[in-house]
Write a protein that holds these residues in place. Structure first.
Motif, PDB file in Angstrom:
ATOM      1  N   GLU A   8       0.829  -1.205   0.000  1.00  0.00           N
ATOM      2  CA  GLU A   8       0.000   0.000   0.000  1.00  0.00           C
ATOM      3  C   GLU A   8       0.864   1.256   0.000  1.00  0.00           C
ATOM      4  O   GLU A   8       1.870   1.340   0.703  1.00  0.00           O
ATOM      5  CB  GLU A   8      -0.908   0.001   1.229  1.00  0.00           C
ATOM      6  N   ARG A   9       0.465   2.237  -0.813  1.00  0.00           N
ATOM      7  CA  ARG A   9       1.170   3.517  -0.871  1.00  0.00           C
ATOM      8  C   ARG A   9       1.123   4.184   0.505  1.00  0.00           C
ATOM      9  O   ARG A   9       0.118   4.131   1.205  1.00  0.00           O
ATOM     10  CB  ARG A   9       0.553   4.435  -1.908  1.00  0.00           C
ATOM     11  N   LEU A  10       2.229   4.846   0.861  1.00  0.00           N
ATOM     12  CA  LEU A  10       2.296   5.516   2.154  1.00  0.00           C
ATOM     13  C   LEU A  10       1.187   6.559   2.281  1.00  0.00           C
ATOM     14  O   LEU A  10       0.585   6.705   3.346  1.00  0.00           O
ATOM     15  CB  LEU A  10       3.665   6.174   2.333  1.00  0.00           C
ATOM     16  N   GLU A  11       0.893   7.278   1.215  1.00  0.00           N
ATOM     17  CA  GLU A  11      -0.160   8.297   1.273  1.00  0.00           C
ATOM     18  C   GLU A  11      -1.505   7.677   1.640  1.00  0.00           C
ATOM     19  O   GLU A  11      -2.244   8.207   2.478  1.00  0.00           O
ATOM     20  CB  GLU A  11      -0.284   9.026  -0.065  1.00  0.00           C
ATOM     21  N   ASP A  12      -1.828   6.530   1.046  1.00  0.00           N
ATOM     22  CA  ASP A  12      -3.106   5.872   1.326  1.00  0.00           C
ATOM     23  C   ASP A  12      -3.130   5.305   2.744  1.00  0.00           C
ATOM     24  O   ASP A  12      -4.157   5.369   3.428  1.00  0.00           O
ATOM     25  CB  ASP A  12      -3.356   4.759   0.305  1.00  0.00           C
ATOM     26  N   LEU A  13      -2.001   4.748   3.179  1.00  0.00           N
ATOM     27  CA  LEU A  13      -1.916   4.214   4.537  1.00  0.00           C
ATOM     28  C   LEU A  13      -2.119   5.320   5.572  1.00  0.00           C
ATOM     29  O   LEU A  13      -2.868   5.162   6.538  1.00  0.00           O
ATOM     30  CB  LEU A  13      -0.569   3.541   4.733  1.00  0.00           C
ATOM     31  N   LEU A  14      -1.472   6.466   5.349  1.00  0.00           N
ATOM     32  CA  LEU A  14      -1.559   7.553   6.317  1.00  0.00           C
ATOM     33  C   LEU A  14      -2.944   8.202   6.325  1.00  0.00           C
ATOM     34  O   LEU A  14      -3.326   8.828   7.323  1.00  0.00           O
ATOM     35  CB  LEU A  14      -0.474   8.596   6.045  1.00  0.00           C
TER      36      LEU A  14
END
Length: 386
Positions: free
Chosen positions: A318-324
């Motif tokens: 998962e992309r860090l942006e989506d995770l955050l």
């Protein structure tokens, strides 16, 4: 206590790698049988490990560095149960199921971890607002009266679930809306027996009682549905760009308005995903992604998409942006990136939803090439510099 904890973590790591001696195997079996929680956490570790051990990055981990980070991640915890939880979370992140950019620095050095200041003002838990048909709003929190008001004698609250009891069907539908703030979560049982768990920053509009040939509700955000079966009356969840039609089944929908992709993941049963002129049928283990007017499907690990119902953050490539985004909704914070490249970092693994966001940020810092700086409710994300 610390020596026992250190030894258990070593056994966990060696067990995952198949390196336990007969004597260690006996000790480790005794630890697993000590409590159900120990066994469940280890089994989750095994599943995550098997799913991700094929990545070449796994082979690049350095034993000493792994161990120092795991040990640091559990330092100062109050109970052995907490020790085990943090050890499991850290071990998963550190054994090849974390960022693809993890450990890009010299593997012979101990990790340099930026210090995250403890944060005490974040508040989350069981809380919601119930908006009535006339516009009045009631605050729903654990500990309120079992029956909400004289207007709603058919609704009760057990501290975790708002329960709509069977009422005489009216000629016209009367709608209520359950709204969950950032940092909150709550469950709802509809008049037909359908159960819905709503995640942070979500809202569900639903009738006090169903009538007619269908049962229809409106979702914005994320909800986990266990639909009561009624062949004569299909259950329909209306999202912003598509509808989910079922008879009786269990599934998860993530349909936040500010997310470019909406996802429906089927746990059991069958559902129809209807988007304009397009429609697909999901069977268990499939996820439908809706982007604009297009629907695509793929097989997924269902546990990753319903982990929030078990107080975990779970992510797979998962992309860090989506995770955050998920983390920001739960802790009611906002992340600001130093540059757009960081947004594309990929993560896999799971982290418990700790009482403090500090623990989550520290685990991510220890495992990956990122640094967080907390400023009130705004958190800056930087590329880690040695």
């Amino acid at each position: 206590m610390e020596k026992e904890t250190d030894h258990i973590i070593q056994l966990i790591v060696k067990s995952l790698r198949g390196e336990l001696t007969p004597g260690e195997e006996s000790l480790f079996s005794a630890w697993k049988s000590r409590s159900k929680a120990n066994e469940e956490m280890y089994q989750r570790l095994v599943r995550e490990y098997l799913e991700h051990s094929e990545y070449p990055l796994y082979e690049q981990f350095h034993n000493r560095r792994e161990w120092m980070v795991v040990k640091k991640g559990i330092h100062g915890r109050r109970s052995i149960y907490r020790f085990y939880r943090v050890a499991v979370a850290a071990a998963i992140v550190l054994l090849g199921v974390s960022s693809y950019l993890v450990l890009s620095v010299d593997r012979e050095k101990n990790p340099v971890v930026a210090h995250v200041e403890p944060v005490k003002h974040f508040s989350f838990g069981k809380k919601a607002s119930l908006i009535l048909a006339g516009g009045d709003t009631l605050q729903i929190v654990p500990g309120v009266a079992d029956t909400l008001t004289k207007e709603l004698p058919f609704v009760s609250n057990n501290g975790e679930t708002l329960i709509y009891h069977t009422v005489k069907t009216a000629d016209s539908l009367v709608y209520n809306t359950l709204e969950i703030p950032r940092g909150g979560a709550y469950s709802l049982q509809l008049a037909d027996g359908t159960k819905v768990m709503l995640n942070s920053d979500s809202r569900l509009r639903f009738p006090q009682a169903f009538s007619g040939d269908t049962r229809e509700v409106y979702l914005e955000g994320e909800g986990f549905f266990e639909v009561a079966k009624n062949v004569a009356k299909p259950f329909i969840v209306h999202c912003d760009k598509y509808d989910v039609r079922v008879l009786g089944t269990t599934f998860n929908i993530s349909a936040y308005l500010n997310d470019p992709v909406s996802m429906t993941t089927l746990v059991e049963g069958r559902v129809n995903i209807e988007c304009g002129a397009s429609a697909v049928v999901l069977t268990p283990g499939l996820m439908a992604s809706v982007t604009g007017s297009e629907i695509s499907t793929r097989e997924v690990n269902v546990d990753s998409y319903i982990s929030w119902t078990k107080d975990q953050f779970s992510f797979n490539e998962e992309r860090l942006e989506d995770l955050l985004k998920k983390i920001s909704r739960w802790y009611d914070v906002d992340f600001v990136f130093e540059n757009v490249v960081i947004k594309e970092y990929k993560f896999s693994g799971f982290i418990p939803r700790y009482e403090s966001i500090t623990a989550v940020l520290q685990i991510m810092e220890q495992a990956a090439n990122v640094t967080f700086k907390v400023d009130n409710k705004q958190i800056m994300v930087y590329t880690h510099q040695e």
